[in-house]
Design an enzyme around this catalytic site. Sequence first.
Site, short mmCIF file in Angstrom:
data_model
loop_
_atom_site.label_atom_id
_atom_site.label_comp_id
_atom_site.label_asym_id
_atom_site.label_seq_id
_atom_site.Cartn_x
_atom_site.Cartn_y
_atom_site.Cartn_z
N ALA A 64 0.94 -1.18 0.02
CA ALA A 64 0.05 -0.07 0.13
C ALA A 64 0.89 1.31 -0.12
O ALA A 64 2.13 1.27 0.35
CB ALA A 64 -0.99 0.05 1.24
N GLU A 112 -0.73 -9.45 -0.74
CA GLU A 112 -2.49 -9.74 -0.47
C GLU A 112 -2.96 -9.74 -1.88
O GLU A 112 -3.82 -10.48 -2.20
CB GLU A 112 -2.94 -8.50 0.54
CG GLU A 112 -2.61 -8.82 1.65
CD GLU A 112 -2.87 -7.55 2.81
OE1 GLU A 112 -2.43 -6.77 2.37
OE2 GLU A 112 -3.30 -7.91 3.78
N GLU A 132 4.00 -5.16 7.47
CA GLU A 132 3.39 -4.09 8.08
C GLU A 132 3.60 -3.83 9.41
O GLU A 132 3.33 -2.82 9.96
CB GLU A 132 1.79 -4.62 7.87
CG GLU A 132 1.15 -4.49 6.69
CD GLU A 132 1.37 -5.77 5.80
OE1 GLU A 132 1.91 -6.60 6.19
OE2 GLU A 132 0.59 -5.74 4.65
N1 COA Z 1 4.60 3.13 -0.53
C1 COA Z 1 4.90 4.39 -0.95
N2 COA Z 1 6.08 4.39 -1.86
C2 COA Z 1 6.93 3.35 -1.91
C3 COA Z 1 6.30 2.23 -1.34
C4 COA Z 1 4.97 1.89 -0.86
N3 COA Z 1 5.06 0.94 0.02
N4 COA Z 1 7.65 1.21 -1.61
C5 COA Z 1 8.40 2.01 -2.52
N5 COA Z 1 7.94 3.21 -2.50
C6 COA Z 1 8.64 4.46 -3.44
C7 COA Z 1 9.78 4.84 -2.53
O1 COA Z 1 9.49 5.76 -1.71
C8 COA Z 1 10.39 5.55 -3.71
O2 COA Z 1 10.13 6.72 -3.86
P1 COA Z 1 11.14 8.02 -4.28
O3 COA Z 1 12.03 7.77 -5.48
O4 COA Z 1 10.26 9.19 -4.58
O5 COA Z 1 11.65 7.96 -2.89
C9 COA Z 1 10.44 4.50 -4.70
O6 COA Z 1 9.24 3.83 -4.71
C10 COA Z 1 11.53 3.63 -4.97
O7 COA Z 1 11.66 2.87 -3.70
P2 COA Z 1 13.00 2.53 -2.96
O8 COA Z 1 12.93 2.35 -1.71
O9 COA Z 1 13.98 3.86 -3.38
O10 COA Z 1 13.69 1.23 -3.90
P3 COA Z 1 14.57 0.14 -3.03
O11 COA Z 1 14.93 -0.62 -4.08
O12 COA Z 1 15.75 1.12 -2.35
O13 COA Z 1 14.03 -0.53 -2.01
C11 COA Z 1 11.82 -1.61 -1.32
C12 COA Z 1 12.58 -1.19 -2.54
C13 COA Z 1 10.58 -2.51 -1.62
C14 COA Z 1 12.70 -2.81 -0.22
C15 COA Z 1 11.29 -0.28 -0.38
O14 COA Z 1 10.81 0.61 -1.27
C16 COA Z 1 10.48 -0.71 0.64
O15 COA Z 1 10.67 -1.19 1.56
N6 COA Z 1 9.04 -0.44 0.36
C17 COA Z 1 7.97 -0.50 1.31
C18 COA Z 1 7.54 -1.88 1.38
C19 COA Z 1 6.40 -2.01 2.58
O16 COA Z 1 6.61 -1.74 3.62
N7 COA Z 1 5.53 -2.34 2.00
C20 COA Z 1 4.19 -2.53 2.76
C21 COA Z 1 3.32 -1.41 3.05
S1 COA Z 1 2.06 -1.66 4.15
#
Ligand code: COA
Length: 258
Positions: A64, A112, A132
């Site tokens: 999300a 999900e 989460e």
């Molecule tokens: N919601 C909002 N934005 C998200 C996102 C999410 N769930 N997942 C990634 N993004 C965004 C990042 O903020 C980033 O945006 P920006 O370039 O404007 O800063 C962009 O997507 C790229 O992500 P980034 O984190 O730079 O990539 P990464 O390769 O370093 O890491 C992940 C990848 C998936 C490990 C990391 O993005 C992450 O942990 N995301 C959240 C996962 C999460 O907790 N999901 C469950 C949510 S309930």
Amino acid sequence: MSVVLTELSDRILTVTINRPEKLNALNGEVVEGLRSAFHGAKSNGDVGAVILTGAGEKAFVAGADIATFRELTPISARDYARRGQVVLDLIETLGKPVIAAINGFALGGGCEVAMACSIRVASKNARLGQPEVNLGLIPGYAGTQRLARLVGKGRALELILTAEPITADEAHRIGLVNRVVEPGELTATCRDMAKKILSKAPIAVRHALEAVNHGLEMPFDEAELFEATLFGLCVASEDMKEGVAAFLEKRPAKFSGK
Ligand code: COA
């Protein structure tokens, strides 16, 4: 450019979540786009199967959209979870097979969404998980329920409580995904699978989906009765007569979907 793209060819509708710059994170617009795409797929007789995937090479859906969480209140968060649950229920009960082509991160809401699909195929570089609790939350799109049903309570709790993503191979080992393929083979594998299902009797496919999806939520004896009733309904179809005749006449069946 729309955040949810659709493309229909050979009776297979490909639905692509298209926010690659945010790793296809689910905001309100994406959830509404998915609702609209699957609502259309349900009523469109030209759609026999759906493949759901994410744009870009990095993510299926990275969860999300966390940026939208700051504004949540207890009431709006409940509505938010219910809205997502209803869309995922629509995917699960579409009456047509939905194959998740997991092309990268499938985290939180992404995992999900994939679990609401009928079948999951992951590329080798995919990572799946329910992180989460890192955010002080729990899964809210029925992840606590579908994950436990798919992989068992112990493994579901390990994934949810540790928040640790797992590799595609580990997801395959525990039954979270059906197959793991090289990234370059993901689309072809999903299309071949969809085509194979499309070559079968459509009413039988629909009833099999219904028997498994609804039957699993019933007491066993009621589910057996439900299965027997759907089995009986299949016998009313022209396709059943054609399938049996084709076998006995040693020829391929020609199903009409009637
Ligand atoms: N919601 C909002 N934005 C998200 C996102 C999410 N769930 N997942 C990634 N993004 C965004 C990042 O903020 C980033 O945006 P920006 O370039 O404007 O800063 C962009 O997507 C790229 O992500 P980034 O984190 O730079 O990539 P990464 O390769 O370093 O890491 C992940 C990848 C998936 C490990 C990391 O993005 C992450 O942990 N995301 C959240 C996962 C999460 O907790 N999901 C469950 C949510 S309930």
